[in-house]
Design an enzyme around this catalytic site. Structure first.
Site: not given
Ligand code: SAH
Length: 354
Positions: A91, A111, A115, A163, A195, A218-220, A337
């Site tokens: 998508e 993927c 996460c 991915g 990203s 992506s840190l989180h 995603c």
């Molecule tokens: N694999 C890459 C791209 C992922 S998608 C990465 O990890 O960065 C892009 C961003 O969306 C990332 O920061 C990911 O952590 C975040 N993300 C994924 N699922 C999410 C969700 N359900 N709600 C909010 N952000 C999300």
């Protein structure tokens, strides 16, 4: 039949089309087929002799994928479901902006990063996308939106769909070269964001490869113990290593680093988390992109409320951390995603079970 997978015309660079001249076709044919491939034309829509069509179609698909569904959100966001030539589904998301239009593309089918909040990883990795498939995601939408190569409907690309781009390094970097070809779609790499969940070797390699994209990490969570749980990749590449690699990327490219930080209720969103985030990113030329969680039905994680968000951003502002809240787009159309693909696959499964 050869075991090699059949390529599509989008897998070829402009230069590689010169094989047509070597086969005795007039020299203008190479350029003509190259342009048609970037306009995402089918063989039927190409103004070329039928023997050439036949020869090409035996070796190459005219298009690396087909759009099978478009969902339009209230805010103008559009979600695209693509079917790849082997039947896999991925998508992408189209987002109109006043400075230009952005497409968010997938880099893998599924993927393997695991996460905790993400829908893309629920069923693991199926396979990497090829460069031609990634280019197809962009070209298909450009064509559907009425864009051409001269007047593009898409000016910005973000690798933020399903991915992990740096887990598919070769294809992704070759895709970036195709995307920015002068006579192709000619998207400036300065308008591309990649990203990553923080694959340290990949970040360093990208810095050395001279592809000036914006690196988004992506840190989180600023704590290793918490990030280990939210993003299992942290067990291999802890925060300090990721930040060091980001610093290296900045030093090599001069491009400011973006950190993505999805706020999740009770997990990473207290003022103390914000303080630690400021400490972890101190001294690095960076910006923090805050994201509201898009809750995935398979996971029991929740969004933060307004007050929590305000306390978090107040703390960042007080400590001088540049930050913005990302406008959440496409919430009404399975914006996170992987969600749309999962829903589609579930529906397929149900109709097969009947
Ligand atoms: N694999 C890459 C791209 C992922 S998608 C990465 O990890 O960065 C892009 C961003 O969306 C990332 O920061 C990911 O952590 C975040 N993300 C994924 N699922 C999410 C969700 N359900 N709600 C909010 N952000 C999300």
């Amino acid at each position: 039949m050869s075991l090699e997978k059949k390529l599509s015309l989008q897998d070829l660079s402009e230069k590689e089309f010169s094989f047509l001249a070597e086969r005795g076709y007039p020299s203008f044919r190479a350029g003509q087929v190259f342009l048609a491939s970037r306009q995402f034309r089918s063989y039927a829509e190409m103004n070329i002799p039928s023997d050439l069509k036949k020869e090409l179609s035996e070796e190459f698909y005219d298009r690396s994928l087909t759009v099978i569904k478009v969902l339009t959100g209230k805010d103008g966001t559009e979600k695209y479901l693509y079917r790849l030539n082997d039947g896999n589904i991925v998508e992408g998301v189209f987002m109109p902006h006043n400075y230009g239009n952005t497409i968010c593309i997938s880099t893998q089918v599924g993927c393997r990063m695991g996460c905790a909040f993400c829908a893309s990883t629920l069923n693991g990795l199926v396979r990497n996308l090829t460069k031609g498939e990634m280019l197809g995601e962009v070209l298909a939408v450009n064509a559907l939106k009425g864009g051409s190569l001269k007047k593009r409907a898409i000016t910005n690309v973000v690798l933020m769909g399903s991915g992990e781009p740096l887990d598919n390094y070769e294809n992704v970097t070759e895709f970036l070269r195709l995307l920015s070809e002068k006579n192709g779609l000619n998207v400036s790499l300065r308008n591309v964001s990649l990203s990553t969940c923080g694959l340290v070797e990949g970040i360093r390699r990208l810095a050395d490869d001279d592809l000036p994209v914006t690196l988004t990490v992506s840190l989180h969570s600023p704590y290793d113990e918490k990030r280990d749980v939210l993003m299992p990749v942290n067990r291999k590449y802890p925060i300090a290593e990721v930040v060091k690699a980001a610093k290296y990327y900045f030093e090599k490219t001069g491009r400011r680093i973006i950190f993505e930080y999805t706020l999740i209720k009770g997990e990473n969103s207290s003022p103390a988390d914000a303080e630690k985030l400021a400490a972890v990113t101190r001294g690095l030329n960076c910006h923090v992109n805050l994201i509201m969680l898009n809750p995935v039905k398979e996971r029991n994680l929740k969004r933060v409320d307004k007050d929590t968000l305000k306390a978090f951003t107040d703390t960042l502002n007080r400590l001088g951390v540049s930050n913005t809240l990302r406008r959440s787009m496409g919430n009404d159309i399975e914006g996170a995603c992987g969600q749309l693909r999962n829903k589609y696959l579930e529906e397929q499964q149900k109709s097969e079970d009947k």
